[in-house]
Design an enzyme around this catalytic site. Structure first.
Site, mmCIF file in Angstrom:
data_model
loop_
_atom_site.group_PDB
_atom_site.id
_atom_site.type_symbol
_atom_site.label_atom_id
_atom_site.label_comp_id
_atom_site.label_asym_id
_atom_site.label_seq_id
_atom_site.Cartn_x
_atom_site.Cartn_y
_atom_site.Cartn_z
ATOM 1 N N CYS A 386 0.870 -1.279 0.014
ATOM 2 C CA CYS A 386 -0.003 -0.187 -0.057
ATOM 3 C C CYS A 386 0.734 1.167 0.091
ATOM 4 O O CYS A 386 0.383 2.375 -0.143
ATOM 5 C CB CYS A 386 -1.046 0.103 1.139
ATOM 6 S SG CYS A 386 -2.477 -0.159 0.834
ATOM 7 N N LYS A 389 0.503 3.344 -3.198
ATOM 8 C CA LYS A 389 -0.673 4.081 -3.634
ATOM 9 C C LYS A 389 -0.543 5.532 -3.942
ATOM 10 O O LYS A 389 0.491 6.256 -3.534
ATOM 11 C CB LYS A 389 -1.541 4.242 -2.554
ATOM 12 C CG LYS A 389 -2.474 2.728 -2.161
ATOM 13 C CD LYS A 389 -3.534 2.804 -0.996
ATOM 14 C CE LYS A 389 -4.375 3.773 -1.605
ATOM 15 N NZ LYS A 389 -5.778 3.649 -0.553
ATOM 16 N N ASP A 418 -16.640 5.991 0.386
ATOM 17 C CA ASP A 418 -16.748 5.151 1.264
ATOM 18 C C ASP A 418 -15.740 3.992 0.691
ATOM 19 O O ASP A 418 -15.206 4.195 -0.258
ATOM 20 C CB ASP A 418 -17.970 4.476 1.563
ATOM 21 C CG ASP A 418 -18.245 4.483 3.180
ATOM 22 O OD1 ASP A 418 -17.528 4.048 3.969
ATOM 23 O OD2 ASP A 418 -19.339 4.980 3.665
#
Length: 721
Positions: A386, A389, A418
């Site tokens: 991650c 990202k 969300d």
């Protein structure tokens, strides 16, 4: 850019020979060769210093080789697993986690373990000295409460048992009764003078030596020999070495104790693709099970493994007729023996042994960097997982124009921001969809497949949905097609393991090749109960996280090879912890708001929750759960390459000046791969929620609370201690 590989060399076991082979290959990489090390423990003990550690002369880190760092330096895959089966026909290994690893060339250095099955009761009531990791755990328990074992017996008076008895006497002192039991004589095979010198030291230390006394049976708190039961509290077993059972079960030629028969080139007599060194190798002329042979075999093994990969000529290993034995006698004393010279003893022998041992371990301290250093503006050392990202500010700017362009039948999507999209489907059904994709943080397909699947499932769990089906998007490095096939099979096997555990079916996907391994999954879920979202938090509620922070920093340390093996073990365990059980545990205790902590870090995702719920938050910096070793890495300047982007969230924080230099701040913005859940719960439900989460195996920790937001201002996060 990944170097194209065409041959898989797999090393099983982290013994002395393999450690030295990996060190050599870290210094002189071989183009086209892909290395894999399979060893269950990140640290492997150097046998020469282990008695000194037990006696209290060394710290644990001084006596163990960090196999995870050594593998990283050699650009080798490291699999922390045990081998269960070897199929030399298919050239395949079955591991204890269900993974299967194929090889072109295989090398074994798995050592030997005491034979607990030759004496009734030994397996149930004795502690074997190997594997060392298990023995060390029991040793630490003994040191923590020495009164629990006033009477200790060491069975086996060879070099290992004798040194252990001396270390026990040194560490535990006169409060413990220690007996050393031998089926024959003290130090069988050693010169008379060496035995005499060691006997004198053991007796002076208070060790009772029992010779010519084969143990007939072990029962609870009793040892039976010479026809009589002897009361004991703890039995250490140091005798009757045997090989792992899977070696003989492979069908390859083995000796009567299960050790692999090899020729002078360390090649199996049953397969030219299999090699062995150290204690697990059985030679036509048997050798003692001594580490000095494994060390001397390493250069020959390295040359012959490379010859096997290239089709070259192998050279023979010629064992020395005599070797120098330096036995630790406790209390800064040692005995030296090398026929035909007379044995010697004394503190100066210990100092000599200490210099030799420290020099050996120093060879594994300054390892080469796993890749060349990159300039600050280069992408060569950018984080994976991650940490790869795009930053939150960049993403929000790009999506701003889309807010007014989405359809009005989408319950949750780009406009709502969300964790996953919620689509009203036919009838009363609601479809939840999420997608994730990132490059591998570690070149280990099965592990990466599991983590990638767990990470992708997390958004579905954060919305309180049931995973249903998945589509895979995969990228494989540009290796030989045979190696690509192996990687694809293992990556999918790892992913399917986790998807199946979540009752989620892999229904298709797309695969390409590129410069590095990457994977992602589109997950479809069904929402059959009320959805959880980021919108429900109210002032005065409690904030809980379910996993420790610091994954991005730990993976950055791995990338730069400045990590520590035990810390990496804890990180991998966290990465492989699903959020599914935590979600299930809250089925009757739904949180007011929920999100998962991934690329934007704790504070980034908390700010999103606050913005959606129109609240602010107060966080106690001292309560943040952080992975071991993470704060030390931060102080060394180690962090994810996403840090600068993630740190923009600090502009929405009120931070006391005294906290500005705290490393916990870096951990709070650290990107998390397969991170935990962040929950807002009412105070009335707090204790029940914590109990449910902890009962499900989650490391649930209260970190702060939500507070009233100034209605004219943006949401803020106050950091205090």
């Amino acid at each position: 850019m990944t170097t194209v590989a065409h041959h898989d060399l797999v090393l099983v076991g982290g013994g002395h020979s393999h450690a030295l082979v990996l060190r050599r290959l870290s210094m002189r990489p071989v183009p086209g060769l892909r290395l894999t090390l399979i060893s269950p423990d990140s640290l492997t003990a150097y046998s020469g210093m282990l008695p000194g550690m037990l006696a209290g002369h060394y710290q644990r880190h001084e006596t163990h080789i960090d196999l995870s760092r050594l593998s990283r330096a050699a650009d080798a895959r490291w699999l922390p697993q045990r081998v269960l089966e070897l199929d030399p026909v298919q050239r395949r290994l079955l591991l204890d986690n269900g993974d299967q690893v194929e090889y072109d060339t295989l090398s074994l250095d798995v050592g030997a373990t005491p034979d607990l099955d030759s004496v009734p009761g030994a397996r149930a009531h004795a502690v074997p000295v190997k594997p060392v990791a298990t023995f060390e755990q029991r040793w630490r328990h003994l040191l923590a409460d020495p009164t629990a074992a006033r009477r200790v017996a060491v069975v086996g008076a060879g070099a290992g048992g004798t040194e252990l008895a001396a270390a026990l006497a040194q560490r535990l002192g006169a409060t413990t009764e220690i007996q050393l039991i031998s089926a024959s004589e003290l130090l069988p095979g050693y010169p008379d003078r060496a035995r005499s010198l060691m006997r004198k030291r053991l007796l002076t230390a208070g060790v009772r030596i029992v010779e010519q006394a084969p143990v007939q049976r072990v029962s609870e708190r009793q040892l039976h020999y010479n026809g009589q039961p002897q009361a004991v509290d703890l039995v250490f077993w140091c005798t009757g070495a045997r090989a792992p059972a899977w070696l003989a079960a492979s069908g390859l030629p083995c000796d009567e104790r299960g050790f692999l028969r090899v020729d002078s080139t360390l090649t199996s007599l049953g397969s030219p693709h299999v090699h062995a060194a150290g204690d697990c190798a059985s030679f036509p002329s048997p050798l003692p099970k001594a580490g000095v042979y494994a060390v001397r075999q390493a250069p020959v093994l390295a040359d012959n493994l490379l010859a096997a990969t290239r089709g070259g000529h192998k050279r023979p290993y010629r064992p020395q007729r005599h070797f120098l034995s330096l036995l630790s006698a406790g209390a800064g004393d040692a005995v030296a023996s090398r026929p035909p010279w007379p044995a010697l003893a004394g503190p100066w022998i210990w100092r000599w042994k200490d210099r030799i041992d420290r020099a050996f371990m120093k060879r594994f301290e300054n390892l080469p960097a796993p890749m060349p250093a990159a300039p600050a503006d280069s992408d060569a050392m950018h984080c994976a997982g991650c940490g790869a990202k795009v930053g939150a500010a960049t993403l929000n700017h790009a999506l701003a124009d889309l807010q007014t362009r989405v359809r009005d039948d989408i319950e949750a999507g780009v406009a709502q921001g969300d964790d996953a999209a919620v689509i009203r489907w036919s009838g009363q059904h609601r479809l939840v969809q999420s997608v994730d994709y990132f490059p591998a943080f570690m070149d280990e397909p099965y592990l990466f497949g599991r983590v990638a699947a767990l990470h992708s499932l997390s958004d579905i769990y954060a919305m309180n949905a049931d995973p249903h089906s998945a589509l895979a998007t995969l990228c494989l490095p540009r290796h030989h097609p045979r190696l690509q096939g192996r990687d694809l099979r293992r990556l999918l096997a790892g992913a399917v393991e986790e998807l199946n555990r979540a009752s989620c079916t892999l229904v298709g996907g797309h695969t390409i090749e590129g410069p590095e391994m990457a994977a992602g999954f589109t997950i479809n879920g069904a929402l059959t109960a009320a959805a959880w979202s980021k919108e429900g938090a109210r002032p005065g509620q409690v904030l809980i996280v379910t996993k420790p922070l610091g994954i991005g920093i730990q993976l950055a340390a791995w990338m730069h090879n400045v990590h520590r093996g035990p810390d990496l073990d804890a990180t991998l365990a966290t990465l492989l912890q699903s959020n599914g059980p935590a979600r299930a545990a809250l089925s009757t205790l739904p949180p007011s708001a929920c999100t998962d902590i991934t690329g934007f870090g704790l504070l980034g995702h908390l700010l999103e929750l606050c913005q959606h719920s129109q609240v602010s938050a107060r966080i106690d910096l001292n309560t943040l759960p952080i992975l071991p070793g993470t704060l030390a890495h931060i102080r060394q300047g180690i962090h994810s390459t996403l840090r600068d982007s993630n740190d923009q969230v600090l502009g929405h924080c009120e931070i006391a000046p005294a906290l500005l230099g705290r490393p916990e701040l870096v951990a709070a913005t650290d990107p998390q791969t397969s991170g935990g859940l962040l929950l807002a719960v009412t105070r009335e439900r707090l204790e029940a929620t914590l109990a449910a989460l902890r009962g499900a195996g989650a490391d649930a920790t209260v970190i702060g609370e939500t507070v009233v937001k100034n209605h004219k201002a943006a949401a803020t996060i106050t950091l205090h201690e």
